[in-house]
Design a protein around this motif. Structure first.
Motif, PDB file in Angstrom:
ATOM      1  N   HIS A   1       3.828   0.726   2.826  1.00  0.00           N
ATOM      2  CA  HIS A   1       3.803  -0.320   3.849  1.00  0.00           C
ATOM      3  C   HIS A   1       3.093  -1.546   3.277  1.00  0.00           C
ATOM      4  CE1 HIS A   1      -0.033   1.880   4.316  1.00  0.00           C
ATOM      5  NE2 HIS A   1      -0.524   0.692   4.622  1.00  0.00           N
TER       6      HIS A   1
ATOM      7  N   HIS B   1       0.847  -1.194   0.000  1.00  0.00           N
ATOM      8  CA  HIS B   1       0.000   0.000   0.000  1.00  0.00           C
ATOM      9  C   HIS B   1       0.885   1.247   0.000  1.00  0.00           C
ATOM     10  CE1 HIS B   1      -3.546   2.213   2.206  1.00  0.00           C
ATOM     11  NE2 HIS B   1      -3.252   2.754   1.035  1.00  0.00           N
TER      12      HIS B   1
ATOM     13  N   ASP C   1       0.184  -4.547   4.251  1.00  0.00           N
ATOM     14  CA  ASP C   1      -0.890  -4.882   5.180  1.00  0.00           C
ATOM     15  C   ASP C   1      -1.128  -6.386   5.172  1.00  0.00           C
ATOM     16  OD1 ASP C   1      -1.821  -2.202   6.122  1.00  0.00           O
ATOM     17  OD2 ASP C   1      -2.202  -1.880   3.991  1.00  0.00           O
TER      18      ASP C   1
HETATM   19 MN    MN Z   1      -2.653   0.201   4.533  1.00  0.00          MN
END
Ligand code: MN
Length: 273
Positions: A48, A42, A50
């Motif tokens: 990052h 993302h 997820d």
């Molecule tokens: Mn996220």
């Protein structure tokens, strides 16, 4: 609080393509087997990963700034975030504005198996052992809660560590660098953006709504915006009669001809395969 309240409160589904999720109450207590998991890469205010594990009709979710590591010596910070709807497990696309604005890539997907008899008890204890069977991530892992930051009103910490157990799937290879693309579309961020609306943040890159404007992430995003624009120009010059079918399409198509050919050449060269 019902399972997806926090998830829904943060989002405006008239503006976000993310799934609102169906009611989970009816099926929540019946655990289907096998359970699904996914990892979404993302690019939002920061890049990052997820990690999401299906549990009682929702996806338990952790945001991992550096992404998973196959090296048992490398513990990765994983911030526990709100549960997501099951439908989120196949989501990939562009969130134009609001919470999580940015690009979401389905980076890995598959099934997971708890290595504990009671997942809720393991979560409460802050020590969840499990196996993953994805395209990229496999074998045994553990999530351990730490006494880090993120605790609310004296409640328990939201910070956990994701650690790979030593097994035939562990190693020192950097999986995020070796396997950077989507398992759904085999696309990179630029290609995901190009199949949506590559101009989505062009007009107000430093204004509100867009994901980021500064720092390393801002630089990365600008590179991706340029690549996406080139890819789109190249596609349109290859298929001049076939219009991009993205519903939010608002961009003016670039003129075919010399500019398109130049863009196609650039795109071919810069496409990070
Ligand atoms: Mn996220």
């Amino acid at each position: 609080m019902r399972p997806l309240d926090e998830y829904r409160r943060k989002r405006d589904f008239t503006r976000s393509p993310e799934p609102a999720g169906t009611s989970t109450s009816a099926t929540a207590r019946r655990q289907p087997q096998p359970l699904s998991f996914c990892v979404q890469k993302h690019l939002a205010s920061h890049l990052h990963y997820d990690l999401r594990l299906e549990h009682h009709g929702v996806l338990l979710s952790w945001a991992i700034p550096k992404g998973p590591s196959l090296d048992p010596a490398t513990k990765r910070l994983a911030m526990h975030v709100e549960d997501h709807p099951i439908e989120y497990g196949t989501f990939e696309g562009v969130i134009p504005e609001g919470y999580g604005a940015g690009i979401v890539m389905l980076w890995d997907a598959g099934t997971w198996t708890p290595e504990v008899s009671d997942v809720d008890a393991a979560l409460a204890k802050g020590d969840l052992k499990f196996r993953l069977d994805g395209h990229k991530l496999k074998g045994s892992w553990v999530l351990v809660r730490t006494r880090g930051y993120g605790g609310q009103r004296g409640g328990e910490s939201r910070s956990w560590l994701l650690i790979k157990h030593r097994d035939e799937w562990s190693g020192e290879r950097d999986i995020t660098a070796l396997a950077p693309l989507s398992v759904k579309s085999e696309s990179d961020f630029a290609e995901i953006l190009a199949s949506d609306n590559p101009d989505v943040w062009r007009s107000g890159q430093t204004g509100s709504g867009g994901p980021v404007s500064g720092g390393e992430t801002g630089k990365l995003l600008r590179t991706i915006l340029d690549q996406a624009a080139d890819l789109k120009a190249a596609r349109e010059s290859q298929h001049p009669t076939r219009r991009a079918s993205a519903p939010r399409e608002t961009a003016t198509p670039p003129p075919a001809g010399a500019r398109g050919r130049a863009a196609r050449k650039t795109a071919a060269k810069t496409r990070p395969r």
